[in-house]
Write an enzyme that holds these catalytic residues in place. Structure first.
Site, PDB file in Angstrom:
ATOM      1  N   LYS A  94       0.794  -1.230   0.000  1.00 34.53           N
ATOM      2  CA  LYS A  94       0.000   0.000   0.000  1.00 34.53           C
ATOM      3  C   LYS A  94       0.829   1.285   0.000  1.00 34.53           C
ATOM      4  O   LYS A  94       0.342   2.353   0.344  1.00 34.53           O
ATOM      5  CB  LYS A  94      -1.030   0.049   1.155  1.00 34.53           C
ATOM      6  N   HIS A 157       6.131  -7.618  -2.072  1.00 36.62           N
ATOM      7  CA  HIS A 157       5.985  -6.915  -0.790  1.00 36.62           C
ATOM      8  C   HIS A 157       6.824  -7.617   0.281  1.00 36.62           C
ATOM      9  O   HIS A 157       6.701  -7.326   1.462  1.00 36.62           O
ATOM     10  CB  HIS A 157       4.524  -6.910  -0.331  1.00 36.62           C
ATOM     11  N   SER A 188      -4.179   3.109   4.434  1.00 33.83           N
ATOM     12  CA  SER A 188      -4.451   2.418   3.177  1.00 33.83           C
ATOM     13  C   SER A 188      -4.482   0.897   3.389  1.00 33.83           C
ATOM     14  O   SER A 188      -5.340   0.194   2.850  1.00 33.83           O
ATOM     15  CB  SER A 188      -3.378   2.813   2.150  1.00 33.83           C
ATOM     16  N   TYR A 245       6.078   8.012  -2.143  1.00 31.65           N
ATOM     17  CA  TYR A 245       4.713   8.307  -2.609  1.00 31.65           C
ATOM     18  C   TYR A 245       4.499   9.820  -2.624  1.00 31.65           C
ATOM     19  O   TYR A 245       3.945  10.380  -3.567  1.00 31.65           O
ATOM     20  CB  TYR A 245       3.723   7.649  -1.638  1.00 31.65           C
ATOM     21  N   PHE A 308      -9.799  -0.379  -4.613  1.00 34.55           N
ATOM     22  CA  PHE A 308      -8.331  -0.512  -4.632  1.00 34.55           C
ATOM     23  C   PHE A 308      -7.727   0.889  -4.807  1.00 34.55           C
ATOM     24  O   PHE A 308      -6.839   1.293  -4.061  1.00 34.55           O
ATOM     25  CB  PHE A 308      -7.883  -1.446  -5.765  1.00 34.55           C
ATOM     26  N   MET A 309      -8.224   1.605  -5.792  1.00 37.04           N
ATOM     27  CA  MET A 309      -7.822   3.007  -5.971  1.00 37.04           C
ATOM     28  C   MET A 309      -8.765   3.804  -5.091  1.00 37.04           C
ATOM     29  O   MET A 309      -9.846   4.209  -5.534  1.00 37.04           O
ATOM     30  CB  MET A 309      -7.991   3.428  -7.432  1.00 37.04           C
ATOM     31  N   GLY A 312      -5.992   8.063  -2.898  1.00 39.33           N
ATOM     32  CA  GLY A 312      -4.785   8.541  -3.569  1.00 39.33           C
ATOM     33  C   GLY A 312      -4.301   9.891  -3.084  1.00 39.33           C
ATOM     34  O   GLY A 312      -3.923  10.749  -3.885  1.00 39.33           O
TER      35      GLY A 312
HETATM   36  P1  A3P Z   1      -5.084   4.878  -0.827  1.00 38.08           P
HETATM   37  O1  A3P Z   1      -5.649   3.637  -0.210  1.00 38.08           O
HETATM   38  O2  A3P Z   1      -4.555   5.827   0.212  1.00 38.08           O
HETATM   39  O3  A3P Z   1      -6.009   5.544  -1.763  1.00 38.08           O
HETATM   40  P2  A3P Z   1      -0.391  -0.253  -3.619  1.00 38.08           P
HETATM   41  O4  A3P Z   1      -0.420  -0.126  -5.096  1.00 38.08           O
HETATM   42  O5  A3P Z   1       0.965  -0.338  -3.028  1.00 38.08           O
HETATM   43  O6  A3P Z   1      -1.313  -1.315  -3.155  1.00 38.08           O
HETATM   44  O7  A3P Z   1      -0.928   1.133  -3.023  1.00 38.08           O
HETATM   45  C1  A3P Z   1      -2.264   1.510  -3.194  1.00 38.08           C
HETATM   46  C2  A3P Z   1      -2.376   2.958  -2.786  1.00 38.08           C
HETATM   47  O8  A3P Z   1      -1.786   3.784  -3.805  1.00 38.08           O
HETATM   48  C3  A3P Z   1      -3.819   3.409  -2.648  1.00 38.08           C
HETATM   49  O9  A3P Z   1      -3.812   4.434  -1.673  1.00 38.08           O
HETATM   50  C4  A3P Z   1      -4.081   3.945  -4.050  1.00 38.08           C
HETATM   51  O10 A3P Z   1      -5.183   4.787  -4.144  1.00 38.08           O
HETATM   52  C5  A3P Z   1      -2.769   4.683  -4.292  1.00 38.08           C
HETATM   53  N1  A3P Z   1      -2.518   4.964  -5.718  1.00 38.08           N
HETATM   54  C6  A3P Z   1      -2.498   4.112  -6.749  1.00 38.08           C
HETATM   55  N2  A3P Z   1      -2.291   4.747  -7.909  1.00 38.08           N
HETATM   56  C7  A3P Z   1      -2.174   6.057  -7.597  1.00 38.08           C
HETATM   57  C8  A3P Z   1      -1.964   7.245  -8.377  1.00 38.08           C
HETATM   58  N3  A3P Z   1      -1.850   7.203  -9.701  1.00 38.08           N
HETATM   59  N4  A3P Z   1      -1.905   8.433  -7.718  1.00 38.08           N
HETATM   60  C9  A3P Z   1      -2.018   8.482  -6.372  1.00 38.08           C
HETATM   61  N5  A3P Z   1      -2.227   7.399  -5.587  1.00 38.08           N
HETATM   62  C10 A3P Z   1      -2.303   6.195  -6.192  1.00 38.08           C
END
Ligand code: A3P
Length: 349
Positions: A94, A157, A188, A245, A308-309, A312
């Site tokens: 995450k 991971h 997250s 991030y 999932f998204m 962000g």
């Molecule tokens: P949130 O749950 O805070 O929204 P991973 O890919 O490591 O599983 O992480 C997922 C996290 O990255 C989620 O955070 C997701 O929304 C965020 N994420 C994925 N793509 C993104 C983007 N293009 N811009 C910003 N955040 C992004």
């Protein structure tokens, strides 16, 4: 007649049993999951585990897993053979894995956004610590049989101590580590636990926060995970890259350019711009190749619980941490990271 039918049935059962017995454990897991998936019964084995289980890998490293069934896969990972042009995105879950996977893939494919949209990330990358599953996840078996003339892209991971021995012992290919401030990372992960039925119930937010702070989530201790990768990075700067991030969020274009330099790819300004447009949160959350909606049909993700998204953003932790939780966390964070040279940003601007 009955005798012949009996003998035939017996031979089929015996041959199948012998064949299954000779299979690698990991292939047995994949076959079982795929059969259950075809019958629509995969939820039987995805039923939420009550709690994570601590297991010890053969190198003595202890790790929490949702199911002890995953241990044979970890053993396969330790023996996994690396290739000199491998690309591996390594993160604490995450932290922004998906985001960086998409950026890296596009950088290495001349910003071909059409090709990126044509195949899900699950089909362009292999997930190192997972067995192949149905038509959504390419796991370690796919990575092993990846065509020799095609560059491999993988994500993990795992803590550094559980990566393939070859990679632990010396640099191989290129590794990109993504880190995120632990407050937002924890939030997250909490929501991810709510949506992924293969993980134990997160409990209340407050319960989950306690687990995160004490390293009791299935991803293990955030502090140990991040500090180990950072320590290795100090000795491997030509083959490893660190990105946060928060820096992606605050300056995506600049970070894409730096990543392209690290990956030794010469991209034009308009290719960089195309990657930036394609990789904004709003674009990736609508894109079915990056938003993991394909996993919903397997029943593994419950999108009703969370997406999932999801948001962000930097700073969503403020909507979850109470004032007391936040100050207790800050104190603990200060203590545990006082010797770190890696710094984190917790505020959006
Ligand atoms: P949130 O749950 O805070 O929204 P991973 O890919 O490591 O599983 O992480 C997922 C996290 O990255 C989620 O955070 C997701 O929304 C965020 N994420 C994925 N793509 C993104 C983007 N293009 N811009 C910003 N955040 C992004």
């Amino acid at each position: 007649m009955m005798f012949i039918i009996g003998i035939t049935a017996f031979s089929i059962v015996l041959t199948t049993a012998l064949w299954v017995k000779r299979m690698r454990t990991i292939n047995r897991v994949t076959s079982m999951m795929n059969v259950l998936y075809k019958l629509g019964l995969q939820r039987l084995v995805m039923a939420r585990p009550k709690r994570a289980q601590e297991v010890t890998a053969s190198n003595g490293f202890k790790v929490l897993l949702p199911s002890a069934m995953m241990l044979p896969t970890l053993e396969e990972v330790l023996k996994f053979r690396m290739r000199s042009d491998d690309i591996i995105v390594a993160t604490y879950a995450k932290a922004g894995t998906t985001w960086v996977q998409e950026i890296v893939w596009l950088i290495c494919h001349d910003a071909d956004t059409q090709a990126a949209k044509a195949a899900t990330l699950g089909k362009r990358y292999g997930f190192l610590e997972t067995p192949d599953f149905a038509d959504v996840t390419q796991g370690i078996q796919t990575l092993e049989s990846w065509p020799k003339n095609k560059r491999r892209f993988m994500k993990t991971h795992l803590p550094f101590q559980l990566l393939p021995y070859e990679l632990q012992n010396s640099p191989k290919g290129k590794m990109i580590c993504v880190v995120r401030n632990p407050k937002d990372n924890c939030v997250s992960l909490y929501h991810f636990h709510r949506m992924w039925v293969g993980l134990p119930e997160p409990g209340t937010w407050s319960e989950f926060l306690t687990k995160f702070c004490t390293g009791q989530t299935t991803s293990g201790s955030w502090f140990d995970h991040v500090s180990k990768y950072w320590q290795v990075y100090q000795e491997r700067k030509s083959s490893m890259y660190f990105v946060s991030y928060e820096s992606l969020k605050k300056g995506l274009k600049g970070e894409v350019k730096k990543l392209a330099t690290f990956l030794e790819r010469n991209l034009t300004e308009s290719q960089i711009d195309a990657i930036v447009r394609h990789c904004t949160f709003s674009s990736m959350s609508k894109n079915s190749s990056t938003n993991y909606t394909d996993v919903a049909r397997t029943g593994a993700f419950e999108f009703k619980a969370s997406k999932f998204m999801r948001k962000g953003e930097i700073g969503d932790w403020k909507n979850h941490f109470t004032i007391n939780q936040s100050s207790a966390f800050d104190e603990m964070f200060e203590q545990r990271t006082k010797d770190w040279t890696l710094k984190f940003e917790f505020e959006p601007a």
